[in-house]
Design a protein around this motif. Structure first.
Motif, PDB file in Angstrom:
ATOM      1  N   PRO A  14       8.436  21.065   3.643  1.00 40.11           N
ATOM      2  CA  PRO A  14       8.722  19.667   3.307  1.00 40.11           C
ATOM      3  C   PRO A  14       9.114  18.863   4.541  1.00 40.11           C
ATOM      4  CG  PRO A  14       9.795  21.155   1.768  1.00 40.11           C
ATOM      5  CD  PRO A  14       9.252  22.013   2.866  1.00 40.11           C
ATOM      6  N   GLY A  15       8.462  17.732   4.751  1.00 39.06           N
ATOM      7  CA  GLY A  15       8.756  16.898   5.908  1.00 39.06           C
ATOM      8  C   GLY A  15       9.707  15.772   5.551  1.00 39.06           C
ATOM      9  N   PRO A  16      10.210  15.070   6.537  1.00 40.08           N
ATOM     10  CA  PRO A  16      11.149  13.972   6.281  1.00 40.08           C
ATOM     11  C   PRO A  16      10.426  12.753   5.719  1.00 40.08           C
ATOM     12  CG  PRO A  16      10.556  14.034   8.588  1.00 40.08           C
ATOM     13  CD  PRO A  16       9.890  15.220   7.962  1.00 40.08           C
ATOM     14  N   ALA A  17      11.187  11.868   5.131  1.00 34.65           N
ATOM     15  CA  ALA A  17      10.601  10.612   4.652  1.00 34.65           C
ATOM     16  C   ALA A  17      10.088   9.818   5.850  1.00 34.65           C
ATOM     17  CB  ALA A  17      11.661   9.809   3.898  1.00 34.65           C
ATOM     18  N   GLU A  18       9.005   9.088   5.635  1.00 32.95           N
ATOM     19  CA  GLU A  18       8.423   8.333   6.742  1.00 32.95           C
ATOM     20  C   GLU A  18       9.407   7.278   7.239  1.00 32.95           C
ATOM     21  OE1 GLU A  18       4.643   6.703   5.913  1.00 32.95           O
ATOM     22  OE2 GLU A  18       3.709   8.628   5.441  1.00 32.95           O
ATOM     23  N   LEU A  19       9.496   7.165   8.549  1.00 34.98           N
ATOM     24  CA  LEU A  19      10.421   6.229   9.171  1.00 34.98           C
ATOM     25  C   LEU A  19       9.652   5.115   9.853  1.00 34.98           C
ATOM     26  CD1 LEU A  19      12.938   8.709  10.861  1.00 34.98           C
ATOM     27  CD2 LEU A  19      13.344   7.337   8.829  1.00 34.98           C
ATOM     28  N   ASN A  20      10.147   3.905   9.739  1.00 29.33           N
ATOM     29  CA  ASN A  20       9.590   2.773  10.458  1.00 29.33           C
ATOM     30  C   ASN A  20      10.505   2.541  11.667  1.00 29.33           C
ATOM     31  OD1 ASN A  20       8.845   0.200  11.425  1.00 29.33           O
ATOM     32  ND2 ASN A  20       8.073  -0.378   9.404  1.00 29.33           N
ATOM     33  N   ILE A  21      10.156   3.163  12.777  1.00 30.13           N
ATOM     34  CA  ILE A  21      11.061   3.150  13.930  1.00 30.13           C
ATOM     35  C   ILE A  21      11.203   1.755  14.528  1.00 30.13           C
ATOM     36  CG2 ILE A  21      10.705   5.581  14.485  1.00 30.13           C
ATOM     37  CD1 ILE A  21       8.796   4.726  16.698  1.00 30.13           C
ATOM     38  N   THR A  22      10.140   0.941  14.486  1.00 30.62           N
ATOM     39  CA  THR A  22      10.240  -0.398  15.062  1.00 30.62           C
ATOM     40  C   THR A  22      11.151  -1.292  14.220  1.00 30.62           C
ATOM     41  OG1 THR A  22       8.152  -0.975  13.962  1.00 30.62           O
ATOM     42  CG2 THR A  22       8.043  -0.329  16.276  1.00 30.62           C
ATOM     43  N   SER A  23      11.144  -1.103  12.910  1.00 33.03           N
ATOM     44  CA  SER A  23      12.048  -1.879  12.050  1.00 33.03           C
ATOM     45  C   SER A  23      13.496  -1.524  12.331  1.00 33.03           C
ATOM     46  CB  SER A  23      11.725  -1.626  10.570  1.00 33.03           C
ATOM     47  OG  SER A  23      10.462  -2.147  10.231  1.00 33.03           O
ATOM     48  N   ILE A  24      13.741  -0.236  12.535  1.00 30.91           N
ATOM     49  CA  ILE A  24      15.103   0.214  12.858  1.00 30.91           C
ATOM     50  C   ILE A  24      15.566  -0.408  14.169  1.00 30.91           C
ATOM     51  CG2 ILE A  24      16.512   2.218  13.463  1.00 30.91           C
ATOM     52  CD1 ILE A  24      14.739   3.875  11.574  1.00 30.91           C
ATOM     53  N   MET A  25      14.681  -0.401  15.180  1.00 36.22           N
ATOM     54  CA  MET A  25      15.037  -0.976  16.477  1.00 36.22           C
ATOM     55  C   MET A  25      15.247  -2.479  16.373  1.00 36.22           C
ATOM     56  SD  MET A  25      12.796   1.182  19.288  1.00 36.22           S
ATOM     57  CE  MET A  25      11.205   1.153  18.452  1.00 36.22           C
ATOM     58  N   SER A  26      14.364  -3.172  15.668  1.00 37.32           N
ATOM     59  CA  SER A  26      14.450  -4.632  15.551  1.00 37.32           C
ATOM     60  C   SER A  26      15.739  -5.079  14.871  1.00 37.32           C
ATOM     61  CB  SER A  26      13.254  -5.171  14.762  1.00 37.32           C
ATOM     62  OG  SER A  26      12.047  -4.967  15.462  1.00 37.32           O
ATOM     63  N   ALA A  27      16.198  -4.300  13.907  1.00 32.90           N
ATOM     64  CA  ALA A  27      17.385  -4.678  13.135  1.00 32.90           C
ATOM     65  C   ALA A  27      18.688  -4.385  13.865  1.00 32.90           C
ATOM     66  CB  ALA A  27      17.375  -3.947  11.794  1.00 32.90           C
ATOM     67  N   HIS A  28      18.611  -3.719  15.014  1.00 31.53           N
ATOM     68  CA  HIS A  28      19.838  -3.312  15.703  1.00 31.53           C
ATOM     69  C   HIS A  28      19.824  -3.650  17.193  1.00 31.53           C
ATOM     70  CE1 HIS A  28      19.787  -0.808  12.042  1.00 31.53           C
ATOM     71  NE2 HIS A  28      21.096  -0.925  12.091  1.00 31.53           N
ATOM     72  N   CYS A  63      17.274  -4.352  19.399  1.00 28.24           N
ATOM     73  CA  CYS A  63      16.174  -3.946  20.283  1.00 28.24           C
ATOM     74  C   CYS A  63      14.859  -4.581  19.832  1.00 28.24           C
ATOM     75  CB  CYS A  63      16.036  -2.425  20.310  1.00 28.24           C
ATOM     76  SG  CYS A  63      17.432  -1.568  21.040  1.00 28.24           S
ATOM     77  N   LYS A  64      14.917  -5.803  19.337  1.00 25.23           N
ATOM     78  CA  LYS A  64      13.725  -6.457  18.784  1.00 25.23           C
ATOM     79  C   LYS A  64      12.666  -6.727  19.858  1.00 25.23           C
ATOM     80  CE  LYS A  64      12.247 -10.612  16.277  1.00 25.23           C
ATOM     81  NZ  LYS A  64      11.156  -9.896  15.624  1.00 25.23           N
ATOM     82  N   VAL A  65      13.082  -7.118  21.061  1.00 27.90           N
ATOM     83  CA  VAL A  65      12.118  -7.434  22.117  1.00 27.90           C
ATOM     84  C   VAL A  65      11.316  -6.191  22.495  1.00 27.90           C
ATOM     85  CG1 VAL A  65      11.813  -8.340  24.452  1.00 27.90           C
ATOM     86  CG2 VAL A  65      13.615  -9.263  22.984  1.00 27.90           C
ATOM     87  N   PHE A  66      12.003  -5.077  22.644  1.00 32.07           N
ATOM     88  CA  PHE A  66      11.305  -3.833  22.953  1.00 32.07           C
ATOM     89  C   PHE A  66      10.392  -3.438  21.800  1.00 32.07           C
ATOM     90  CE2 PHE A  66      10.919   0.809  22.889  1.00 32.07           C
ATOM     91  CZ  PHE A  66      10.482   1.069  24.176  1.00 32.07           C
ATOM     92  N   ALA A  67      10.885  -3.536  20.557  1.00 36.63           N
ATOM     93  CA  ALA A  67      10.101  -3.155  19.383  1.00 36.63           C
ATOM     94  C   ALA A  67       8.846  -4.013  19.266  1.00 36.63           C
ATOM     95  CB  ALA A  67      10.945  -3.262  18.122  1.00 36.63           C
TER      96      ALA A  67
END
Length: 410
Positions: free
Chosen positions: A183-197, A199-203
């Motif tokens: 069983p694998g982990p739930a899919e992650l939206n890494i750019t959304s995580i970065m943008s919300a905390h 790091c939006k410019v990098f994302a």
């Protein structure tokens, strides 16, 4: 007098016992850290927590595979749990040094593995057949394989009879039981995580670069660590970024990702050089991880950035914020810190005896950069810290001899 002698004898016995225990201890991470060709294998032993289990065994053999073989495995994009099952099949619960491999009784042996010990291996799937083949070769195959030998003994890496043997085998051992999808982990939206905390410019820059973004996405399932520059830092860097070529922009973005999951605890304990998503053959694109207490820094030859926060730290993905943009020397060679300015010219009235000192002074035209990797004391310190526990310059024999003399003098 007799009491003092008895006390001294007891202390000597206790010291000998403690030193024997230290001599028998092993640390698989430190052993493999001395051999860069096994760096990926070493990383995944840590990430799957197999390294800690190996260190707890007093009799063990680790069948290590090189970075090329690990790349072939990771290309299949297995989950971290499947990787753990596969690597646990490469850990034999017995001692097999180079000499023993070539002197196997009746030419073949069946070794239990850590995969078998987990109870997850059905039937005999957790056993490995080791056979002394013709021509001096030694073959390895899982018991549930088709009878062929897909891997062969290459060389001994390190041996501590009869405690631990680390050997190099040619390829990953194939096993349907070990490779079964976990069983694998739930899919992650890494750019959304970065943008919300913060790091939006990098994302946003990452999303606008299809090549780099795909590299990140391809590594999420198998393990990924991202060092995300905060908005202020990346905004200030954008003029330099825009001057890079298309390939340079992708490499710069990929340089902020590591193709393995690294918890904060791992970053604090495993200091040293770190490969990145941009690493490709001769293009090293690496940086040095260092820590001072609770502070962890990432050092390139251009800049030193500090980890300022954690956005997510759940296997198989970790995302950390950093206060500066990481700049690889492969893209910014001209930005290396220049050598110190030469000393002022010697006054005309200086005594002749100073000529020798002038000849010894560094030439103003020296082409060696001030931060040459070979002269980097931080790198040397990191290497020194990877050494195994010792008993000091005196050595085991010298310490015992000193204590014995003291005992006789009592």
């Amino acid at each position: 007098m007799q009491l003092r002698r008895a006390t001294a004898a007891g202390a000597l016995l206790l010291t000998l016992t403690l030193l024997t225990t230290l001599a028998q201890a092993h640390n698989i991470t430190r052993i493999l850290a001395k051999h860069p060709e096994f760096s990926t294998f070493n990383h995944y032993l840590t990430l799957t927590h197999l390294a800690a289990e190996i260190n707890q065994h007093t009799t063990i053999t680790v069948c290590a595979v090189d970075n090329s073989a690990m790349s072939a495995l990771l290309a299949k994009k297995p989950s971290i749990y499947t990787i753990k099952n596969i690597l646990s099949l490469h850990i034999l619960l017995d001692y097999f040094g180079a000499k023993k491999l070539h002197q196997i009784t009746n030419g073949t042996a069946l070794a239990a593995t850590m995969f078998q010990a987990t109870g997850a291996a059905p039937g005999s799937a957790g056993f490995v057949n080791i056979t002394d083949l013709k021509g001096g070769k030694v073959g390895f195959t899982p018991q549930d394989n088709d009878g062929t030998f897909p891997a062969h003994f290459v060389k001994s890496v390190e041996e501590l009879p009869y405690n631990i043997s680390v050997i190099h085998i040619s390829s990953i051992l194939p096993s349907q039981a070990a490779e079964a999808p976990a069983p694998g982990p739930a899919e992650l939206n890494i750019t959304s995580i970065m943008s919300a905390h913060g790091c939006k410019v990098f994302a946003d820059t990452l999303l606008a670069n299809p090549d780099a973004f795909k590299t990140y996405e391809d590594n999420v399932g198998g393990g990924l660590t991202v060092f995300c520059p905060m908005d202020d830092a990346f905004k200030a860097f954008l003029p330099k970024f825009k001057n890079l070529t298309r390939g340079g922009k992708a490499a710069l973005l990929e340089y902020h990702g590591v193709p393995v999951y690294q918890s904060m605890a791992t970053l604090k304990s495993n200091n040293g050089l770190q490969n990145t998503l941009a690493t490709d053959g001769a293009s090293k694109f690496d940086f040095t991880v260092q820590n001072d207490g609770q502070e962890v820094t990432l050092k390139t030859k251009i800049v030193t950035a500090k980890i300022t926060g954690t956005l997510i730290d759940e296997q198989p993905v970790a995302i950390y914020t950093i206060d500066k943009v990481l700049q690889p020397k492969e893209l910014f060679k001209g930005a290396l810190t220049p050598a110190p300015a030469p000393a002022p010219e010697k006054p005309a009235h200086a005594p002749k005896s100073s000529k020798k000192k002038t000849k010894d002074a560094p030439s103003p035209d020296s082409e060696s950069p001030a931060d040459s990797p070979a002269d980097d004391p931080a790198d040397q310190t990191a290497d020194d810290n990877n050494g195994a526990v010792g008993v000091g310059r005196l050595g085991f024999g010298g310490l015992v001899l000193s204590m014995w003399v003291g005992f006789l003098l009592l």
